[in-house]
Scaffold this motif. Sequence first.
Motif, PDB file in Angstrom:
ATOM      1  N   MET A  31       7.171   1.476 -11.695  1.00 56.42           N
ATOM      2  CA  MET A  31       6.132   1.852 -11.161  1.00 56.42           C
ATOM      3  C   MET A  31       6.077   2.112  -9.955  1.00 56.42           C
ATOM      4  O   MET A  31       5.268   2.533  -8.995  1.00 56.42           O
ATOM      5  CB  MET A  31       4.862   0.348 -11.333  1.00 56.42           C
ATOM      6  CG  MET A  31       4.748  -0.073 -12.676  1.00 56.42           C
ATOM      7  SD  MET A  31       2.811   1.663 -13.361  1.00 56.42           S
ATOM      8  CE  MET A  31       1.828   0.843 -12.831  1.00 56.42           C
ATOM      9  N   THR A  32       7.312   1.422  -9.308  1.00 58.51           N
ATOM     10  CA  THR A  32       7.454   2.561  -7.409  1.00 58.51           C
ATOM     11  C   THR A  32       7.245   3.790  -7.736  1.00 58.51           C
ATOM     12  O   THR A  32       7.010   4.511  -6.701  1.00 58.51           O
ATOM     13  CB  THR A  32       8.815   1.633  -7.092  1.00 58.51           C
ATOM     14  OG1 THR A  32      10.072   2.082  -7.665  1.00 58.51           O
ATOM     15  CG2 THR A  32       8.884   0.728  -6.884  1.00 58.51           C
ATOM     16  N   GLN A  33       7.906   4.600  -8.511  1.00 58.59           N
ATOM     17  CA  GLN A  33       7.828   6.262  -8.641  1.00 58.59           C
ATOM     18  C   GLN A  33       6.316   6.786  -8.516  1.00 58.59           C
ATOM     19  O   GLN A  33       6.291   7.572  -7.744  1.00 58.59           O
ATOM     20  CB  GLN A  33       8.632   6.657  -9.470  1.00 58.59           C
ATOM     21  CG  GLN A  33       7.410   7.112 -10.937  1.00 58.59           C
ATOM     22  CD  GLN A  33       7.984   5.172 -12.195  1.00 58.59           C
ATOM     23  OE1 GLN A  33       8.858   4.403 -11.554  1.00 58.59           O
ATOM     24  NE2 GLN A  33       7.758   5.111 -13.190  1.00 58.59           N
ATOM     25  N   PHE A  34       5.330   5.819  -8.233  1.00 59.29           N
ATOM     26  CA  PHE A  34       3.725   6.427  -8.215  1.00 59.29           C
ATOM     27  C   PHE A  34       3.280   6.059  -7.047  1.00 59.29           C
ATOM     28  O   PHE A  34       2.476   6.224  -6.490  1.00 59.29           O
ATOM     29  CB  PHE A  34       2.627   5.834  -9.255  1.00 59.29           C
ATOM     30  CG  PHE A  34       3.227   5.686 -10.723  1.00 59.29           C
ATOM     31  CD1 PHE A  34       2.920   7.065 -11.969  1.00 59.29           C
ATOM     32  CD2 PHE A  34       4.091   5.336 -11.364  1.00 59.29           C
ATOM     33  CE1 PHE A  34       3.635   7.652 -12.210  1.00 59.29           C
ATOM     34  CE2 PHE A  34       4.204   5.479 -13.011  1.00 59.29           C
ATOM     35  CZ  PHE A  34       4.038   6.878 -13.428  1.00 59.29           C
ATOM     36  N   LEU A  35       3.914   5.468  -6.253  1.00 56.54           N
ATOM     37  CA  LEU A  35       3.587   4.765  -5.137  1.00 56.54           C
ATOM     38  C   LEU A  35       3.896   5.492  -3.052  1.00 56.54           C
ATOM     39  O   LEU A  35       4.817   6.282  -3.738  1.00 56.54           O
ATOM     40  CB  LEU A  35       4.699   3.042  -4.384  1.00 56.54           C
ATOM     41  CG  LEU A  35       4.041   2.604  -3.321  1.00 56.54           C
ATOM     42  CD1 LEU A  35       2.628   2.431  -3.538  1.00 56.54           C
ATOM     43  CD2 LEU A  35       5.732   1.819  -2.702  1.00 56.54           C
ATOM     44  N   GLY A  36       2.670   6.265  -3.719  1.00 58.13           N
ATOM     45  CA  GLY A  36       2.901   7.087  -2.328  1.00 58.13           C
ATOM     46  C   GLY A  36       2.355   8.620  -2.838  1.00 58.13           C
ATOM     47  O   GLY A  36       2.375   9.941  -1.781  1.00 58.13           O
ATOM     48  N   ARG A  37       2.203   8.811  -3.953  1.00 59.27           N
ATOM     49  CA  ARG A  37       1.875  10.244  -4.636  1.00 59.27           C
ATOM     50  C   ARG A  37       0.723  10.378  -4.076  1.00 59.27           C
ATOM     51  O   ARG A  37      -0.524   9.732  -3.823  1.00 59.27           O
ATOM     52  CB  ARG A  37       2.413  10.364  -6.502  1.00 59.27           C
ATOM     53  CG  ARG A  37       3.633   9.773  -7.260  1.00 59.27           C
ATOM     54  CD  ARG A  37       3.948  10.538  -7.933  1.00 59.27           C
ATOM     55  NE  ARG A  37       2.641  10.945  -9.278  1.00 59.27           N
ATOM     56  CZ  ARG A  37       3.129  10.952 -10.126  1.00 59.27           C
ATOM     57  NH1 ARG A  37       3.687  10.623 -10.615  1.00 59.27           N
ATOM     58  NH2 ARG A  37       1.852  11.891 -11.153  1.00 59.27           N
TER      59      ARG A  37
END
Length: 83
Positions: free
Chosen positions: A1-7
């Motif tokens: 899920m961290t790959q979506f953080l800040g997108r």
Amino acid sequence: MTQFLGRQDCIESLRKDLVDLQGAILDVFSRTGPVRFSSWKFPDKLSCNLDMVALLDQYDFVDGEDAFNQHSHIVLLELVIDR
């Protein structure tokens, strides 16, 4: 899920959700009057007194600022909870 953080797309989606939520809240307030409870995110303020326009301006996507965008993402999620 961290790959979506800040997108950018995630931040834009959260901003749209907050605008929709705020519209629904204002619709209810127009019939009932403001509900005077402390904000979850800003406990020193009443939730009905939060300046959502200023908050949305402050926590927006900034190209090339990964740490700030991650912070904005988290703050926007917290504002959804607060609403």
